[in-house]
Design an enzyme around this catalytic site. Structure first.
Site, PDB file in Angstrom:
ATOM      1  N   SER A  41      23.494 -14.041  13.381  1.00  0.00           N
ATOM      2  CA  SER A  41      24.711 -14.454  14.087  1.00  0.00           C
ATOM      3  C   SER A  41      25.679 -15.247  13.219  1.00  0.00           C
ATOM      4  O   SER A  41      26.863 -15.315  13.520  1.00  0.00           O
ATOM      5  CB  SER A  41      24.356 -15.292  15.321  1.00  0.00           C
ATOM      6  N   ASP A 309       4.459  -0.293 -21.498  1.00  0.00           N
ATOM      7  CA  ASP A 309       3.656   0.848 -21.044  1.00  0.00           C
ATOM      8  C   ASP A 309       3.589   0.827 -19.513  1.00  0.00           C
ATOM      9  O   ASP A 309       4.331   0.083 -18.870  1.00  0.00           O
ATOM     10  CB  ASP A 309       2.276   0.886 -21.723  1.00  0.00           C
ATOM     11  N   HIS A 312       2.445  -2.856 -18.557  1.00  0.00           N
ATOM     12  CA  HIS A 312       2.681  -4.073 -19.333  1.00  0.00           C
ATOM     13  C   HIS A 312       4.139  -4.226 -19.738  1.00  0.00           C
ATOM     14  O   HIS A 312       4.739  -3.281 -20.254  1.00  0.00           O
ATOM     15  CB  HIS A 312       1.803  -4.068 -20.592  1.00  0.00           C
TER      16      HIS A 312
END
Ligand code: NAG
Ligand code: NAG
Ligand code: NAG
Length: 344
Positions: A41, A309, A312
């Protein structure tokens, strides 16, 4: 070019602390920046006029609106709300309620906020447009924008737009007793985590579509608002400390969460796909070709990537995280950061 950083703005309504946390990014003055609004609101410009709800969730009657508009618009105030002023400052027209019939032009943005809505579906369920539904409307708007402007221009607009949120106060039973049964099932910490988890999901959803600039307001101390004070025993005029401490916890966790998201997403052009690996998102951990799958791809510019990777992070990502751990303020590492530990 789509913007690359993520910009998060945390505003505390009470202190009006508008600390912008985000990377530097150039911005030309002619650039068109639209405003998309989500929440409750505090920001609803009249969406609840168009849903099947009760007058408790509506403000489409006198004397609402009497000061500025001269008639009730559905805004829960005598005149304009924060997004109305923001749109004026940004030289945009008033941002229209999404549900208002005839509103189909979204080039300046649109407002999805719904009085009573929270981050959790349970909050005032059945009477409001919850945040998930607001996000589903945003996805429709994105489709419409791509249809109207073409993919490239729509993408540009989406990444330049500002996304403003006011969510949370309706999730805490202080303010609304409707979900207190649900609230009681969880510890305070779990509950706050759920509220922020749902908020974060929406943020990431918009991020994945291309949104980059987000503004959130901290929850104001509702425990001191007239409607809560009158519920206090003894009629002493005291604030509800119980309510305020819950809101403070929310605010602390909100800024922590936003910083964490920012450190994940800031400055990395590619925060979803890994640099090294194969398959979708390079999520197959074949980096280096030593683990069964011989084929793998290696990205050209590793500094664009968050993940090296499949699981990681890259050095650059680690460096940002290390910096936060080393010298982050109390919003990130409490009560000490690592630098302080080394100095003790
Ligand atoms: C609106 O809600 C009321 C009460 O929940 C219900 O009885 C009515 O059928 C609803 N009307 C529409 C048009 O959905
Ligand atoms: C979102 O809220 C629901 C309750 O509505 C909860 O079950 C869920 O775990 C929350 N999601 C996250 C990511 O916190
Ligand atoms: C690699 O990306 C970084 C950050 O986006 C940029 O500064 C650098 O110029 C890029 N290098 C090359 C060779 O594209």
């Amino acid at each position: 070019m789509a913007s690359t950083g993520i910009y998060l703005l945390a505003v505390c309504i009470v202190i009006l602390n508008t600390a912008i946390t985000g990377g530097a990014h150039y911005r030309s003055p002619e650039r068109h920046v639209a405003l998309f609004v989500f929440g409750d609101s505090l920001y609803d410009p009249g969406n609840n006029n168009y849903i099947n709800t009760t007058t408790a969730y509506q403000a489409n009657f006198w004397p609402y609106g009497e000061t500025f508009f001269g008639f009730p618009t559905g805004r829960f105030s005598n005149g304009r709300l924060i997004p109305d002023f923001i749109s004026e400052y940004a030289k945009l027209p008033l941002i229209e309620p999404y549900l208002k019939p005839g509103v189909h032009n979204y080039a300046n943005g649109v407002n999805f906020a719904s009085g009573g809505a929270g981050a959790l579906v349970e909050s005032h369920h059945g009477f409001v447009v919850d945040l998930k539904t607001q996000f589903s409307y945003y996805k429709k708007v994105e489709k419409q924008l791509r249809h109207n402007l073409g993919d490239r221009e729509a993408k540009e607009l989406i990444s330049q737009s500002v996304y403003l949120f006011s969510v949370g106060s309706n999730d805490y039973p202080s303010h609304s007793t409707s979900n207190s049964g649900f609230f009681d099932k969880y510890s305070t910490k779990e509950y706050v985590g759920m509220v922020l988890g749902n908020l974060t999901q929406i943020l990431k959803g918009i991020y994945n579509i291309g949104g980059r600039k987000f503004g959130f307001v901290n929850l104001p101390p509702f425990g001191c608002f007239p409607g809560i004070k009158i519920l206090q025993p003894g009629n002493t005029g005291a604030c509800s400390e119980e309510v305020n401490s819950l809101l403070k916890l929310h605010n602390r966790e909100l800024s922590k969460t936003l910083r964490a998201i920012q450190s994940q997403l800031k400055g990395f052009k590619e925060a979803e796909t890994a640099c090294c690996g194969s398959g979708r998102y390079r999520g197959v951990s074949s980096c280096g070709g030593k683990s069964g799958v011989k084929e793998f791809e290696l990205c050209d510019n590793v500094s664009d990537y968050f993940f090296f990777d499949s699981v990681h992070p890259t050095e650059k990502a680690y460096e940002q995280l290390a910096k936060l751990m080393w010298s982050g303020d109390s919003g990130i590492t409490e009560p000490y950061n690592l630098k302080e530990l080394f100095e003790f």
